[in-house]
Write a protein that holds these residues in place. Structure first.
Motif, PDB file in Angstrom:
ATOM      1  N   ASP B 148       0.837  -1.208   0.000  1.00  0.00           N
ATOM      2  CA  ASP B 148       0.000   0.000   0.000  1.00  0.00           C
ATOM      3  C   ASP B 148       0.872   1.258   0.000  1.00  0.00           C
ATOM      4  OD1 ASP B 148      -2.231  -1.578   0.035  1.00  0.00           O
ATOM      5  OD2 ASP B 148      -2.614  -1.362   2.193  1.00  0.00           O
ATOM      6  N   ALA B 149       1.914   1.217   0.810  1.00  0.00           N
ATOM      7  CA  ALA B 149       2.777   2.407   0.931  1.00  0.00           C
ATOM      8  C   ALA B 149       3.501   2.699  -0.376  1.00  0.00           C
ATOM      9  CB  ALA B 149       3.785   2.213   2.058  1.00  0.00           C
ATOM     10  N   SER B 150       3.888   1.656  -1.106  1.00  0.00           N
ATOM     11  CA  SER B 150       4.622   1.903  -2.352  1.00  0.00           C
ATOM     12  C   SER B 150       3.682   2.408  -3.438  1.00  0.00           C
ATOM     13  CB  SER B 150       5.384   0.660  -2.806  1.00  0.00           C
ATOM     14  OG  SER B 150       4.520  -0.429  -3.005  1.00  0.00           O
ATOM     15  N   LEU B 151       2.450   1.935  -3.433  1.00  0.00           N
ATOM     16  CA  LEU B 151       1.466   2.434  -4.399  1.00  0.00           C
ATOM     17  C   LEU B 151       1.190   3.918  -4.138  1.00  0.00           C
ATOM     18  CD1 LEU B 151      -0.192   1.382  -6.785  1.00  0.00           C
ATOM     19  CD2 LEU B 151      -1.975   0.700  -5.176  1.00  0.00           C
ATOM     20  N   ARG B 152       1.047   4.242  -2.864  1.00  0.00           N
ATOM     21  CA  ARG B 152       0.857   5.644  -2.477  1.00  0.00           C
ATOM     22  C   ARG B 152       2.053   6.485  -2.913  1.00  0.00           C
ATOM     23  NH1 ARG B 152       2.266   8.735   2.254  1.00  0.00           N
ATOM     24  NH2 ARG B 152       3.078   6.951   3.428  1.00  0.00           N
ATOM     25  N   LEU B 153       3.245   5.977  -2.671  1.00  0.00           N
ATOM     26  CA  LEU B 153       4.467   6.694  -3.025  1.00  0.00           C
ATOM     27  C   LEU B 153       4.586   6.856  -4.539  1.00  0.00           C
ATOM     28  CD1 LEU B 153       7.255   7.860  -2.433  1.00  0.00           C
ATOM     29  CD2 LEU B 153       8.127   5.517  -2.250  1.00  0.00           C
ATOM     30  N   TYR B 154       4.369   5.779  -5.246  1.00  0.00           N
ATOM     31  CA  TYR B 154       4.470   5.775  -6.708  1.00  0.00           C
ATOM     32  C   TYR B 154       3.547   6.833  -7.298  1.00  0.00           C
ATOM     33  CZ  TYR B 154       4.326   3.728 -11.439  1.00  0.00           C
ATOM     34  OH  TYR B 154       4.395   3.517 -12.793  1.00  0.00           O
ATOM     35  N   ASN B 155       2.302   6.822  -6.848  1.00  0.00           N
ATOM     36  CA  ASN B 155       1.324   7.771  -7.401  1.00  0.00           C
ATOM     37  C   ASN B 155       1.654   9.213  -7.016  1.00  0.00           C
ATOM     38  OD1 ASN B 155      -0.204   5.916  -8.847  1.00  0.00           O
ATOM     39  ND2 ASN B 155      -1.408   5.342  -7.040  1.00  0.00           N
ATOM     40  N   ALA B 156       2.180   9.394  -5.815  1.00  0.00           N
ATOM     41  CA  ALA B 156       2.560  10.746  -5.383  1.00  0.00           C
ATOM     42  C   ALA B 156       3.698  11.283  -6.256  1.00  0.00           C
ATOM     43  CB  ALA B 156       2.969  10.735  -3.913  1.00  0.00           C
ATOM     44  N   LEU B 157       4.677  10.441  -6.557  1.00  0.00           N
ATOM     45  CA  LEU B 157       5.819  10.896  -7.358  1.00  0.00           C
ATOM     46  C   LEU B 157       5.384  11.178  -8.798  1.00  0.00           C
ATOM     47  CD1 LEU B 157       8.653   8.572  -6.009  1.00  0.00           C
ATOM     48  CD2 LEU B 157       8.228  10.956  -5.444  1.00  0.00           C
ATOM     49  N   LYS B 158       4.494  10.330  -9.296  1.00  0.00           N
ATOM     50  CA  LYS B 158       3.966  10.547 -10.650  1.00  0.00           C
ATOM     51  C   LYS B 158       3.239  11.888 -10.707  1.00  0.00           C
ATOM     52  CE  LYS B 158       0.778   7.789 -12.313  1.00  0.00           C
ATOM     53  NZ  LYS B 158       0.020   6.570 -12.743  1.00  0.00           N
ATOM     54  N   LYS B 159       2.435  12.143  -9.687  1.00  0.00           N
ATOM     55  CA  LYS B 159       1.658  13.384  -9.636  1.00  0.00           C
ATOM     56  C   LYS B 159       2.574  14.609  -9.541  1.00  0.00           C
ATOM     57  CE  LYS B 159      -2.481  15.193  -7.338  1.00  0.00           C
ATOM     58  NZ  LYS B 159      -3.369  15.034  -6.172  1.00  0.00           N
ATOM     59  N   LEU B 160       3.715  14.441  -8.863  1.00  0.00           N
ATOM     60  CA  LEU B 160       4.665  15.553  -8.745  1.00  0.00           C
ATOM     61  C   LEU B 160       5.375  15.833 -10.074  1.00  0.00           C
ATOM     62  CD1 LEU B 160       6.233  14.832  -5.227  1.00  0.00           C
ATOM     63  CD2 LEU B 160       4.942  16.877  -5.851  1.00  0.00           C
ATOM     64  N   GLY B 161       5.254  14.915 -11.022  1.00  0.00           N
ATOM     65  CA  GLY B 161       5.824  15.161 -12.348  1.00  0.00           C
ATOM     66  C   GLY B 161       7.084  14.387 -12.672  1.00  0.00           C
ATOM     67  N   PHE B 162       7.447  13.455 -11.798  1.00  0.00           N
ATOM     68  CA  PHE B 162       8.626  12.650 -12.107  1.00  0.00           C
ATOM     69  C   PHE B 162       8.323  11.649 -13.222  1.00  0.00           C
ATOM     70  CE2 PHE B 162       9.467  14.099  -7.821  1.00  0.00           C
ATOM     71  CZ  PHE B 162      10.800  14.450  -7.898  1.00  0.00           C
ATOM     72  N   THR B 163       9.327  11.384 -14.017  1.00  0.00           N
ATOM     73  CA  THR B 163       9.274  10.312 -15.000  1.00  0.00           C
ATOM     74  C   THR B 163       9.693   9.030 -14.293  1.00  0.00           C
ATOM     75  OG1 THR B 163       9.778  11.805 -16.820  1.00  0.00           O
ATOM     76  CG2 THR B 163      10.306   9.470 -17.146  1.00  0.00           C
ATOM     77  N   ILE B 164       8.797   8.068 -14.292  1.00  0.00           N
ATOM     78  CA  ILE B 164       9.041   6.848 -13.519  1.00  0.00           C
ATOM     79  C   ILE B 164       9.715   5.789 -14.397  1.00  0.00           C
ATOM     80  CG2 ILE B 164       7.997   5.023 -12.127  1.00  0.00           C
ATOM     81  CD1 ILE B 164       7.438   7.732 -10.909  1.00  0.00           C
ATOM     82  N   ILE B 165      10.830   5.288 -13.916  1.00  0.00           N
ATOM     83  CA  ILE B 165      11.510   4.195 -14.623  1.00  0.00           C
ATOM     84  C   ILE B 165      11.662   3.031 -13.649  1.00  0.00           C
ATOM     85  CG2 ILE B 165      13.684   3.464 -15.693  1.00  0.00           C
ATOM     86  CD1 ILE B 165      13.791   6.141 -17.093  1.00  0.00           C
ATOM     87  N   LEU B 166      11.251   1.857 -14.117  1.00  0.00           N
ATOM     88  CA  LEU B 166      11.334   0.655 -13.295  1.00  0.00           C
ATOM     89  C   LEU B 166      12.593  -0.112 -13.707  1.00  0.00           C
ATOM     90  CD1 LEU B 166       7.587  -0.472 -13.505  1.00  0.00           C
ATOM     91  CD2 LEU B 166       8.654   1.277 -12.057  1.00  0.00           C
ATOM     92  N   LEU B 167      13.420  -0.424 -12.724  1.00  0.00           N
ATOM     93  CA  LEU B 167      14.697  -1.092 -12.996  1.00  0.00           C
ATOM     94  C   LEU B 167      14.773  -2.323 -12.100  1.00  0.00           C
ATOM     95  CD1 LEU B 167      17.522  -1.322 -14.172  1.00  0.00           C
ATOM     96  CD2 LEU B 167      18.276   0.497 -12.629  1.00  0.00           C
ATOM     97  N   THR B 168      14.682  -3.484 -12.716  1.00  0.00           N
ATOM     98  CA  THR B 168      14.555  -4.728 -11.949  1.00  0.00           C
ATOM     99  C   THR B 168      15.585  -5.764 -12.381  1.00  0.00           C
ATOM    100  OG1 THR B 168      13.072  -6.608 -11.538  1.00  0.00           O
ATOM    101  CG2 THR B 168      12.779  -5.466 -13.619  1.00  0.00           C
ATOM    102  N   GLY B 169      15.888  -6.649 -11.473  1.00  0.00           N
ATOM    103  CA  GLY B 169      16.746  -7.778 -11.794  1.00  0.00           C
ATOM    104  C   GLY B 169      16.019  -8.910 -12.508  1.00  0.00           C
ATOM    105  N   ARG B 170      14.713  -8.758 -12.666  1.00  0.00           N
ATOM    106  CA  ARG B 170      13.968  -9.779 -13.418  1.00  0.00           C
ATOM    107  C   ARG B 170      14.456  -9.835 -14.865  1.00  0.00           C
ATOM    108  NH1 ARG B 170       7.527  -9.887 -11.855  1.00  0.00           N
ATOM    109  NH2 ARG B 170       7.789 -10.025  -9.587  1.00  0.00           N
ATOM    110  N   ASP B 171      14.279 -11.002 -15.484  1.00  0.00           N
ATOM    111  CA  ASP B 171      14.757 -11.197 -16.853  1.00  0.00           C
ATOM    112  C   ASP B 171      13.763 -10.676 -17.889  1.00  0.00           C
ATOM    113  OD1 ASP B 171      17.103 -12.290 -16.050  1.00  0.00           O
ATOM    114  OD2 ASP B 171      16.477 -14.381 -16.321  1.00  0.00           O
ATOM    115  N   GLU B 172      14.297 -10.363 -19.042  1.00  0.00           N
ATOM    116  CA  GLU B 172      13.503  -9.849 -20.163  1.00  0.00           C
ATOM    117  C   GLU B 172      12.337 -10.782 -20.499  1.00  0.00           C
ATOM    118  OE1 GLU B 172      14.150  -6.789 -21.676  1.00  0.00           O
ATOM    119  OE2 GLU B 172      12.229  -7.208 -22.623  1.00  0.00           O
ATOM    120  N   ASP B 173      12.527 -12.092 -20.369  1.00  0.00           N
ATOM    121  CA  ASP B 173      11.439 -13.007 -20.737  1.00  0.00           C
ATOM    122  C   ASP B 173      10.308 -13.016 -19.698  1.00  0.00           C
ATOM    123  OD1 ASP B 173      12.502 -14.498 -18.679  1.00  0.00           O
ATOM    124  OD2 ASP B 173      13.235 -16.128 -19.937  1.00  0.00           O
TER     125      ASP B 173
END
Lengths: 254, 254
Positions: B148-173
């Motif tokens: 819940d806290a990360s969803l709140r944070l994510y949406n707050a940062l988006k609303k502030l105008g940040f460009t959101i980039i997700l960077l994960t160790g998960r594989d392309e597939d």
């Protein structure tokens, strides 16, 4: 192990920038989430402070005075410091000591080797703005106790063969009180005690301590480890192979 | 605010090197101090892990399974994450958004945006050695909830105008499962989802993520902030102006 060029490349490729002092915000007035009780919030605040997530802060949240007092006067703080000391010693045992007395372990002094809790107890456990006059009156008394865990750690590192260097934000004119205090509570055998001289005034703790480490490296010392209660003891340039943050929920020095 | 040369000088002068992978020791077998009860020790261990004092570790101490489970399933974890989210938002509000969509906030995914606690609950809360086969079976189900806290944070940062980039160790597939999972639980509007491609295999998380951030900077993005549950999300080179570590006492990725 680490030659200067190797140190440099390590330093360049493995660093973190948690605090940019020029853009950091004062977040000590952050609002309490309504649903969270004081103790729970204060434990979260302590975690945020210890991980440097809280950034620069002036005084502890007023709602957390009792919680911080309980933590510092209870068993959890002792346990936290002891567990870190065990991790330090476990790492230190893996370091190959070269035998040329150039393998350095750096210690900060206040809230790392010596505890000023008796002073802070009389000043709201960090909830009152820092008063350098009354604090310096305390320091020159030279009666700050050692942490048991830090004395154990200090002696273990000395026994392992590290050259101990003390690097503190205290001023040069506090040298004699500081040396006496340290010896009175059981510390001995440091190679150097580095204090702020006239030229170091006005420099941030991070820069001052980085500059001092840099000079040690220029002299041929290899900074294997560093232990401090402030991120400014550990951050910056010319950092140690491993740095260890001991807990201090009472004040933040940038 | 931060031009590339300024970023470079900041990066050069303010960094920390808590972990040197070449000399780090496995300290997950550290002995329990005899005088310290399990819960107290485990709280200390969690603090040591969160501050990176514990260095690289493989599995959580077996004595701490119940303590870690209680922490993760209780209110303290929620509070800890929420307090950090508040600090992130307080900092983010001080960032001047340039309006060219180049002000980036980076999020890690696992244990940062999505929680895999349902998987770890069935695998000893991090006390069992990591099994990539069973973990990948879980990931492709795409049923990981959001914090819940990360969803709140994510949406707050988006609303502030940040460009959101997700960077994960998960594989392309795992792209499609990951995108679907993220959308299903409420995340939307990211600019890019960066996953490990064939060339990134075998690279440490710290180096892989640093390389990706470096490419973003070369493209003209300004990395204002970064949020991750692992030090390897935050350490390395091309680091953000401010980095925030959210808690994860279940595993450590170097």
């Amino acid at each position: 192990m680490a030659s200067s060029p190797r140190s440099f490349s390590i330093l360049f490729f493995f660093f973190i920038f948690l605090i940019d002092p020029s853009i950091s915000t004062r977040t000590s007035f952050i609002k309490l989430p309504g649903s969270v009780d004081g103790s729970r919030y204060c434990d979260s605040w302590r975690l945020a402070a210890e991980t440097n997530n809280a950034g620069t802060w002036d005084v502890i949240p007023s709602v957390c005075v009792d919680s911080v007092a309980d933590y510092l006067n209870g068993e959890q703080f002792l346990s936290d410091y002891n567990v870190i000391a065990d991790y330090v010693i476990a790492f230190a045992k893996t370091v190959e000591i070269s035998g040329d007395d150039k393998d350095v372990w750096i210690f900060d002094i206040d809230e790392t080797l010596l505890t000023n809790i008796d002073y802070y107890k009389a000043h709201g456990y960090g909830s009152e703005p820092f008063d350098s006059n009354s604090y310096n009156e305390w320091v020159v008394q030279g009666t700050a106790p050692a942490f048991d865990a830090s004395l154990r750690l200090y002696n273990a590192l000395k026994k392992l063969g590290f050259t101990i260097i003390l690097l503190t934000g205290r001023d040069e004119d506090q040298r004699s009180f500081t040396e006496t205090n340290l010896r009175d509570v059981g510390y001995s055998g440091w190679e150097r005690l580095l204090l702020r001289g006239p030229k170091d005034q006005g420099t941030s703790a991070t820069n001052y301590k980085s500059e001092q480490r840099s000079k040690l490296i220029e002299e041929g010392f290899k900074i294997r480890g560093n232990t401090g209660d402030q991120w400014s003891d550990l951050l910056g340039f010319a950092v140690a192979d491993r740095s260890f943050k001991v807990p201090n929920p009472m004040y933040y020095i940038a």
